[in-house]
Design an enzyme around this catalytic site. Structure first.
Site: not given
Ligand code: BG6
Length: 569
Positions: A250, A312
């Site tokens: 995402h 990420h």
């Molecule tokens: C998720 C993780 O994929 O990404 C979470 O499982 C994390 O632990 C999150 O908090 C962070 O995403 P964002 O978009 O809130 O920075």
């Protein structure tokens, strides 16, 4: 296959978005767009129409072909928090085809009415959370979607479920003039990814034809280590071809992440400096102010390394460090990203720090330590923080360290990339040794204060030559109308039009896992004796500071708002 997939023009698309956003933020066009929605008499209606117009302008003109989307895990959290709000935003932007249908499948034995009712409550709360009047629920858009929704109770592991689904899909195809494009969205626990895809295959539901493309969105986590990711790829590639699989990360749905490529490749000034001759090091930070929340069970076996790094943080790393692709086709971009991840030097435990939060104060609130969270073992060895020093073995980056860190319950929420340039080789100014000149840092702020800044030296006004650090700042909010988005709109839309650029390819996922596998193994074999080793609300463990101090460097402070960064005076 239909001729739907077309060459991706990511940069062109994004530039068009920027232009259109600027138009959208002009008052006259806002009024026009509100009026065209009929009721401009109440501020809420005007504002909802403005928002819809802005969303509409943020996607390229093309509407996807009539499609049925099937969500496995329809009663789950992901559907509620992200998938349904994203679909709602797409409807508001007029980006779903008239012949769109949504089938939700889950174990709960409930009716379509009950499912829609639950989602309506949620979407109302979502709209309110977006800022009260500014985000009044767009009833017209939501009813448009509700009218196309159907719930089917079913066990994902039973063939019988897929027989009933097949029947529903052919009825739907009849209503859509014989087209039968289907997007399967696996919003389910990762243990179901393989089994659901196998069942789809056995039921003949993944077979494609001219008037029926079949695509599958697979959520995170894609495997829990290299071997499991590879095994999952092997399993699903027996049923699907690579171009049918859309693996979500995402972070790639975030506008500012997509903008990294535009920054690098649509501007002439950065790329000539983008290498080991000019860049001293890069820091990538994803700091969170949330703890493990209600996810103890998942997090205990996952930890910060698996949860954030191979996916990420490596996406950010790949965007910032990849070679220019020869075009912006999905495969050209993904090929370059994969090569970059494959060039990561094996990470040794000496170049890594793990942390676990103890009790502390986060954003003014007392919070308990990780080991007292729900579903967490009282002597848990799971890390909630990780810092790494990486090297990239290629001509561009040899010798340039990349420092990555991420953690729960840190002092501020920020995701950012700081590119620090080399010092000027020689200080012209008496009494100012070169090491005291403030460094040039290009800071890409991914969230929440989206933008970019460049810090450099300037002379303080006055008779003496005194040098100070100053900053040029670009904030998204100053140029572009804010976009109502949960980050999944682009991803779902791109999948509907067959554009896989923002999705992970099998080899990209595997390269990410391969790079951290040595560290996963080393940490599994040696428990961390010093846990908990950072207080909730702090900047992380002291050992992370030592990791950089060893190289004569320091982390930039973790802070949410970067404007007016510290000055040297
Ligand atoms: C998720 C993780 O994929 O990404 C979470 O499982 C994390 O632990 C999150 O908090 C962070 O995403 P964002 O978009 O809130 O920075």
């Amino acid at each position: 296959m239909d001729a739907d997939p077309q060459p991706n023009a990511l940069v062109g698309k994004m530039i068009r978005r920027a232009d259109k956003d600027r138009e959208a933020s002009a008052p006259s066009s806002l009024l026009k767009s509100a009026a065209s929605h009929g009721d401009a008499s109440t501020p809420a209606a005007t504002i909802a129409a403005e928002a819809a117009a802005t969303i509409a302008k943020s996607f390229p003109g093309r509407r996807p072909a009539p499609t049925t989307m099937v969500v496995f895990g329809a009663a789950g959290d992901l559907t509620k928090r992200l998938v349904a709000p994203a679909l709602y935003n797409l409807v508001r932007g007029g980006k779903l085809p008239e012949g769109f249908a949504l089938i939700g499948i889950d174990r709960n034995d409930e009716t379509t009415e009950a499912w829609c009712g639950n989602l309506t409550n949620m979407i109302q709360a979502f709209a309110r959370a977006g800022g009260g009047e500014r985000q009044a629920l767009d009833e017209k858009a939501w009813s448009w979607l509700i009218d196309r929704m159907h719930y089917m109770p079913g066990d994902f592991t039973q063939a019988e479920t897929y027989g009933r689904l097949e029947k529903l899909l052919s009825e739907q195809s009849g209503r859509q003039g014989g087209t039968a494009h289907v997007l399967f969205y696996l919003a389910v626990a990762d243990r179901f990814f393989g089994p659901v895809i196998e069942q789809l295959g056995r039921a003949g539901l993944t077979r494609q034809s001219d008037k029926a493309w079949r695509r599958v969105i697979v959520e995170k986590p894609f495997g829990h280590d290299f071997a499991s990711a590879e095994a999952l790829n092997t399993q699903i590639l027996k049923v699907l071809s690579e171009d049918q699989i859309y693996r979500i990360d995402h972070f790639l749905g975030k506008e500012t992440v997509q903008n990294i490529l535009v920054l690098r490749f649509a501007n002439g000034i950065f790329e000539p400096l983008w290498n080991r001759d000019h860049i001293d090091h890069v820091q990538i930070t994803a700091a969170e102010t949330v703890g493990v929340e209600a996810r103890g069970r998942f997090y205990e076996k996952t930890g910060a390394l698996r949860d954030m790094v191979p996916n990420h943080l490596f996406q950010l790393l790949a965007m910032i460090a990849m070679e220019p692709p020869i075009s912006f086709d999905a495969d050209a971009v993904r090929g370059k990203k994969t090569e970059l991840l494959q060039a990561i030097h094996p990470i040794s435990p000496e170049n890594a720090v793990r942390g676990q939060y103890g009790a502390g104060v986060v954003l003014g609130k007392n919070v308990r330590d990780y080991r007292h969270e729900a579903d967490v073992a009282p002597n848990s060895g799971t890390e909630t923080y990780v810092a790494l020093k990486l090297g990239i073995d290629n001509w561009r980056w040899a010798g340039v360290p990349f420092y990555l860190r991420t953690g729960k319950y840190l002092s501020a929420r920020t995701t950012e990339i700081a590119v620090q340039f080399r010092q000027a080789p020689y200080a012209l100014f008496r009494d100012t040794p070169v090491e005291r000149l403030p460094p040039n840092i290009l800071m890409l702020r991914i969230q929440p204060d989206e933008g970019l800044s460049l810090s450099f030296s300037a002379k303080r006004p006055g008779a003496d030559i005194e040098i100070d650090g100053v900053e040029m700042n670009f904030a998204y909010r100053d140029y572009f109308a804010p976009l109502a988005s949960v980050g999944y709109e682009t991803l779902i839309y791109d999948c509907l039009i067959g554009d896989a650029t923002l999705f992970q390819r099998a080899d990209t996922v595997e390269a990410g896992w391969r790079a951290v596998q040595g560290l996963i193994d080393a940490w599994a074999g040696a428990s961390a004796e010093d846990f908990p080793n950072y207080a909730a609300g702090s900047a992380g463990p002291a050992a992370a500071d030592r990791l950089l101090a060893r190289d004569g460097r320091t982390w930039l402070p973790i802070r949410a708002d970067h404007r007016h960064a510290e000055r040297s005076a």
